[in-house]
Enzyme design. Structure first.
Site, PDB file in Angstrom:
ATOM      1  N   ASP A  91       0.872  -1.172   0.000  1.00  0.00           N
ATOM      2  CA  ASP A  91       0.000   0.000   0.000  1.00  0.00           C
ATOM      3  C   ASP A  91       0.911   1.225   0.000  1.00  0.00           C
ATOM      4  O   ASP A  91       2.115   1.122   0.288  1.00  0.00           O
ATOM      5  CB  ASP A  91      -0.880  -0.045   1.254  1.00  0.00           C
ATOM      6  CG  ASP A  91      -1.630   1.237   1.480  1.00  0.00           C
ATOM      7  OD1 ASP A  91      -2.287   1.726   0.554  1.00  0.00           O
ATOM      8  OD2 ASP A  91      -1.537   1.782   2.609  1.00  0.00           O
ATOM      9  N   ASP A  93      -0.157   5.128   0.896  1.00  0.00           N
ATOM     10  CA  ASP A  93      -0.357   6.145   1.938  1.00  0.00           C
ATOM     11  C   ASP A  93      -0.261   5.515   3.327  1.00  0.00           C
ATOM     12  O   ASP A  93      -0.937   4.513   3.616  1.00  0.00           O
ATOM     13  CB  ASP A  93      -1.710   6.825   1.761  1.00  0.00           C
ATOM     14  CG  ASP A  93      -1.771   7.650   0.479  1.00  0.00           C
ATOM     15  OD1 ASP A  93      -2.354   8.740   0.510  1.00  0.00           O
ATOM     16  OD2 ASP A  93      -1.235   7.194  -0.546  1.00  0.00           O
TER      17      ASP A  93
END
Length: 292
Positions: A91, A93
């Site tokens: 991922d 953020d």
């Protein structure tokens, strides 16, 4: 640090580690911890230190847990530990980077606090991600597209990000990133870090102004899992060779699709789906978990 020797299909990889606030001894090696065998290999990296060793598969029972002395234990199952090559899927953020990109953009519109509150609720699993993304992106309508360059310049890679990517590449393995954020920010970050593959949402820009909309299919939890499987298939990998890392509810399906699911400084909604809860804020621990 060379790869741990003699990977075996019938041995788990055990890693005991601690953040550097719990410092090594004066010798430079980690302090002794009860239960760590004498033959364990000392390991160190960005922001952490510890040990790793192999033991017969299945001997370590229960979920990884922390200890009163500040150490944590992670168990990499034999099927994952012995799988080569491996692939790392991250991922972005609050995982690959320390910030939430949409909040950096919203700050230019004076709506950071509002957007941050919606982001937190979505990552806790309280809101539908796609609906929440459309709501948050509306707050960006009217911004000059030049703010994207300012956000790109402000993005800070997570501690250990460069180190783990470099280690995977030295081993000939791929590192990919999939994000509910935006391609306009992820593309230059991917070039800087040397990511092999990436996928994110596209912000609509008309006449150099953000419209407050995204183009195409939103990268939600379903799409994240689809991209992991697609990249693994393209690389000729079995799912057991994929390590997936995320921090929020939008990463649940992606972690379920991987051989090793790592919740990184994560929200409670994701932790229950993880094989390993990594709460040391350094991605370099992943290098040790991968046997590198």
């Amino acid at each position: 640090m060379p790869p741990i020797e003699s990977p075996s299909t019938d041995t788990d990889l055990i890693v005991v580690y601690a953040p550097d606030e719990n410092p090594p001894s004066a010798t430079g090696h980690p302090r002794p911890v009860a239960g760590v065998p004498a033959h364990a290999e000392p390991v160190t990296g960005i922001g952490f230190h510890g040990w790793r060793w192999r033991q017969p598969a299945g001997e370590a029972s229960g979920r990884p847990a922390g200890h009163d002395d500040g150490t944590a234990i992670a168990v990499v199952p034999a099927a994952v530990a012995s799988s080569t090559p491996k692939m790392l899927v991250l991922d972005v953020d609050s995982t690959l980077i320390t910030q939430e990109v949409i909040e950096l953009l919203a700050a230019h519109a004076g709506r950071e606090a509002e957007v941050a509150a919606v982001t937190e609720a979505a990552m806790r699993g309280e809101l539908d991600f796609t609906q929440s993304l459309h709501h948050r992106v509306k707050a960006l309508a009217g911004l000059d597209a030049a703010v994207i360059d300012q956000v790109v310049a402000a993005v800070e890679p997570q501690a250990g990000a460069r180190e783990v990517i470099a280690a995977f590449h030295r081993a000939g393995w791929q590192v990919c990133a999939v994000s509910g954020g935006f391609t306009q920010v992820l593309a230059p970050l991917a070039a800087d870090l040397g990511l092999d593959r990436y996928r994110a949402n596209d912000l609509e820009v008309v006449d150099d102004v953000l419209t407050g909309r995204v183009l195409g299919t939103v990268v939600d939890r379903t799409v994240k899992a689809q991209m992991l499987r697609h990249w693994a298939t393209e690389a000729g990998l079995d799912a057991s060779g994929v390590i997936a890392v995320g921090d929020g509810a939008n990463d649940i399906d992606m972690l379920k699709a991987a051989g090793l699911a790592v919740a990184f400084c994560a929200k409670p909604a994701l932790r229950e789906h993880a094989d390993i809860e990594l709460d040391v804020p350094s991605l370099d621990v992943l290098r040790v978990l991968a046997g590198l």
